[in-house]
Design an enzyme around this catalytic site. Structure first.
Site, PDB file in Angstrom:
ATOM      1  N   TYR A   1      20.900  -4.232  -7.645  1.00  0.00           N
ATOM      2  CA  TYR A   1      20.921  -3.278  -8.767  1.00  0.00           C
ATOM      3  C   TYR A   1      20.055  -2.050  -8.485  1.00  0.00           C
ATOM      4  O   TYR A   1      19.277  -1.626  -9.324  1.00  0.00           O
ATOM      5  CB  TYR A   1      20.478  -3.969 -10.070  1.00  0.00           C
ATOM      6  CG  TYR A   1      21.620  -4.735 -10.704  1.00  0.00           C
ATOM      7  CD1 TYR A   1      22.519  -4.082 -11.542  1.00  0.00           C
ATOM      8  CD2 TYR A   1      21.830  -6.079 -10.435  1.00  0.00           C
ATOM      9  CE1 TYR A   1      23.595  -4.756 -12.101  1.00  0.00           C
ATOM     10  CE2 TYR A   1      22.905  -6.762 -10.988  1.00  0.00           C
ATOM     11  CZ  TYR A   1      23.775  -6.090 -11.828  1.00  0.00           C
ATOM     12  OH  TYR A   1      24.846  -6.756 -12.377  1.00  0.00           O
TER      13      TYR A   1
ATOM     14  N   TYR B   1      28.021 -10.426 -20.631  1.00  0.00           N
ATOM     15  CA  TYR B   1      27.680 -10.471 -19.196  1.00  0.00           C
ATOM     16  C   TYR B   1      27.510 -11.929 -18.791  1.00  0.00           C
ATOM     17  O   TYR B   1      26.751 -12.672 -19.420  1.00  0.00           O
ATOM     18  CB  TYR B   1      26.389  -9.680 -18.908  1.00  0.00           C
ATOM     19  CG  TYR B   1      25.989  -9.773 -17.460  1.00  0.00           C
ATOM     20  CD1 TYR B   1      26.650  -9.018 -16.479  1.00  0.00           C
ATOM     21  CD2 TYR B   1      24.985 -10.649 -17.046  1.00  0.00           C
ATOM     22  CE1 TYR B   1      26.306  -9.136 -15.139  1.00  0.00           C
ATOM     23  CE2 TYR B   1      24.638 -10.771 -15.706  1.00  0.00           C
ATOM     24  CZ  TYR B   1      25.302 -10.010 -14.762  1.00  0.00           C
ATOM     25  OH  TYR B   1      24.969 -10.132 -13.441  1.00  0.00           O
TER      26      TYR B   1
ATOM     27  N   ASP C   1      27.406 -19.795 -22.903  1.00  0.00           N
ATOM     28  CA  ASP C   1      26.589 -19.377 -21.767  1.00  0.00           C
ATOM     29  C   ASP C   1      25.145 -19.170 -22.232  1.00  0.00           C
ATOM     30  O   ASP C   1      24.806 -18.126 -22.797  1.00  0.00           O
ATOM     31  CB  ASP C   1      27.180 -18.088 -21.166  1.00  0.00           C
ATOM     32  CG  ASP C   1      26.356 -17.565 -20.004  1.00  0.00           C
ATOM     33  OD1 ASP C   1      25.277 -18.123 -19.725  1.00  0.00           O
ATOM     34  OD2 ASP C   1      26.800 -16.588 -19.370  1.00  0.00           O
TER      35      ASP C   1
ATOM     36  N   LYS D   1      18.265 -19.486 -14.852  1.00  0.00           N
ATOM     37  CA  LYS D   1      17.073 -18.696 -15.199  1.00  0.00           C
ATOM     38  C   LYS D   1      15.854 -19.570 -15.552  1.00  0.00           C
ATOM     39  O   LYS D   1      15.191 -20.062 -14.663  1.00  0.00           O
ATOM     40  CB  LYS D   1      17.407 -17.713 -16.329  1.00  0.00           C
ATOM     41  CG  LYS D   1      18.363 -16.614 -15.847  1.00  0.00           C
ATOM     42  CD  LYS D   1      18.361 -15.436 -16.743  1.00  0.00           C
ATOM     43  CE  LYS D   1      19.315 -14.356 -16.306  1.00  0.00           C
ATOM     44  NZ  LYS D   1      18.836 -13.495 -15.251  1.00  0.00           N
TER      45      LYS D   1
HETATM   46  C1  LIG Z   1      24.103 -14.784 -19.978  1.00  0.00           C
HETATM   47  C2  LIG Z   1      24.066 -14.718 -18.488  1.00  0.00           C
HETATM   48  N1  LIG Z   1      24.945 -15.451 -17.777  1.00  0.00           N
HETATM   49  C3  LIG Z   1      24.956 -15.434 -16.431  1.00  0.00           C
HETATM   50  C4  LIG Z   1      24.056 -14.662 -15.723  1.00  0.00           C
HETATM   51  C5  LIG Z   1      24.086 -14.656 -14.225  1.00  0.00           C
HETATM   52  O1  LIG Z   1      22.984 -15.309 -13.743  1.00  0.00           O
HETATM   53  P1  LIG Z   1      22.520 -15.116 -12.212  1.00  0.00           P
HETATM   54  O2  LIG Z   1      21.898 -13.754 -12.159  1.00  0.00           O
HETATM   55  O3  LIG Z   1      21.534 -16.199 -11.979  1.00  0.00           O
HETATM   56  O4  LIG Z   1      23.730 -15.230 -11.361  1.00  0.00           O
HETATM   57  C6  LIG Z   1      23.132 -13.885 -16.422  1.00  0.00           C
HETATM   58  C7  LIG Z   1      22.176 -13.043 -15.702  1.00  0.00           C
HETATM   59  O5  LIG Z   1      21.546 -12.162 -16.215  1.00  0.00           O
HETATM   60  C8  LIG Z   1      23.137 -13.912 -17.839  1.00  0.00           C
HETATM   61  O6  LIG Z   1      22.280 -13.176 -18.546  1.00  0.00           O
END
Ligand SMILES: Cc1ncc(COP(=O)(O)O)c(C=O)c1O
Length: 424
Positions: free
Chosen positions: A16, A143, A235, A264
């Site tokens: 990024y 996202y 998610d 995370k």
């Molecule tokens: C809600 C959500 N799902 C999936 C992801 C993707 O996670 P990663 O960066 O570990 O691939 C993120 C990353 O910011 C996220 O905020």
């Protein structure tokens, strides 16, 4: 001799980042609690939990001790045909605190792969049943990660633009509100027959700009999808493990998702690990004498024992009374600060869900990721010893739970200072 920053610039491509114009990366050599230390000893308060992962502070001694012991016991083993205690213990510990319909844990190694797996499980669930249900429903501004499947179900944006033609078709709907619910439900009923699943970030759309929406409306929409036989993928990669003030966003909801995604904060931010959990019904659709009905998905480091151990240690800390008190304390501190922000003339909108506080600054430009204002805010906070990475003109606070009241007050004060100085 070259500095760390120079060596980095010579050899490394950062995520990024427009490498042509970006300032050299700041070399961090040590972390402790809510602080990161650079090579010159300058300290930064990590106000965004290092991309939303750190829960209990950096280099946490309890997690470090557990991982170090595991490292001498078993560092890695293939996870097809083999298993190990940390993976089993972690699955049991997670299922104990997830919604009661979640019965199986599938391991991966990051948030994007956790959502990829959930999507594949849903699509194959219907395929295994001999039904052609292939449409995916998702929220605008959502996202879910940067791999192709995860990108497909994320809102179309500057990030996905070079790949838009290659992403699979997804039906996007607005997040539910009291006003649009009847219309959304009617629309969903119209496409339910060939819709496999609905994927959503519950309560807070993180990368989309910390956009927050109503739990009761989501509950209502989830129940509607269930009635229409559309599988629900919740998610919680971002919202999981206390960020919303409760362990999971699902603790604010009454409807159950069919699948959930985590990463995370799962390991307290110590190591990469992803989890997709699912209901017994999803799992059973893959059981067959026919080999082709199995889920052919896996990664070399699936269920890495060190990562599972870090996650177990982090869960233990998360469930302690001390951490639960810290989460409640941060929620209250944010709430008090929010009241001050709401009447500030330079604040367009300020919002909070649990430990997540977002402030949209009034600028002459539209609110978006590439708002020029970011380029003034980001260095301003760094100069003041705060790592606060704005999403365009939206700044957000997402502290590790160990952050003290004094440190929170310091960050609030610098934000107020910035509101007065940076724009004037
Ligand atoms: C809600 C959500 N799902 C999936 C992801 C993707 O996670 P990663 O960066 O570990 O691939 C993120 C990353 O910011 C996220 O905020």
């Amino acid at each position: 001799m070259k500095t760390l920053a120079e060596r980095d610039q010579q050899h490394i491509w950062h995520p990024y980042t427009q490498m042509h114009t970006a300032a050299p990366a700041i070399p961090i050599v040590r972390g402790s609690g809510a602080y990161l230390f650079d090579e010159n000893g300058k300290r930064y308060l990590d106000a965004v939990s290092s991309w939303w992962v750190t829960l209990h502070g950096h280099a946490h001694p309890y997690i470090a001790k557990k991982v170090a012991a595991q490292l001498l016991q078993l560092e890695q083993v293939i996870f097809a045909g083999f298993t190990h205690p940390p993976a089993i213990d972690l699955a049991e510990a997670l299922l104990e605190i997830l919604p009661e319909n979640q019965k199986k844990i599938f391991y991966t190694d990051n948030g994007s792969t956790a959502t990829e797996v959930a999507l594949k499980m849903c699509l194959q669930f219907w395929d295994n049943k001999g039904l052609k249900k292939q449409k995916v429903l998702a929220l605008t501004n959502g996202y879910h990660g940067d791999t192709f499947g995860a990108m497909s179900v994320s809102g179309r944006s500057a990030w996905t633009k070079p790949f838009d033609n290659l992403l699979f078709d997804v039906v996007f709907i607005e997040p539910p509100t009291v006003e649009n619910l009847p219309e959304l439900k009617a629309f969903i009923s119209g496409i339910a027959i060939d819709t496999a699943c609905f994927i959503y970030e519950p309560l807070v759309q993180g990368a989309g700009g910390m956009l927050m929406y109503n739990a009761a409306c989501l509950d209502n929409l989830m129940s509607h999808c269930r009635n229409e036989e559309i599988l629900l993928i919740q998610d919680e990669v971002f919202t999981g493990f206390g960020r919303t003030g409760k362990n999971f966003a699902s603790d604010h909801l009454t409807a159950f998702p069919d699948l959930m995604c985590f990463s995370k904060g799962l390991t307290g931010g110590t190591m990469p690990l992803g989890v997709t959990s699912c209901s017994q019904e999803i799992y059973e659709a893959f059981l067959s004498e026919d080999q082709h009905k199995a889920l052919y998905h896996g990664h070399s480091f699936t269920a890495n024992p060190l990562a599972c151990t870090a996650a177990l240690a982090s869960l233990e800390l998360l469930r302690s009374a001390a951490t639960q008190n810290d989460i409640a304390r941060i929620c209250q501190k944010h709430k008090d600060f929010l009241i001050r922000l709401q009447t500030h003339p330079k604040v367009k909108v300020a919002r909070q869900t649990g430990t997540i506080l977002a402030i949209e600054w009034e600028t002459n430009e539209e609110t978006w990721y590439f708002n020029q204002f970011r380029d003034r805010l980001y260095p301003y906070f760094l100069e003041n010893g705060i790592l606060l990475r704005p999403l365009g003109n939206i700044i957000y606070l997402l502290p590790p739970y160990c952050m003290s009241n004094e440190d929170l007050d310091f960050i609030y004060a610098v934000i107020l200072q910035a509101l007065d100085l940076v724009l004037s």
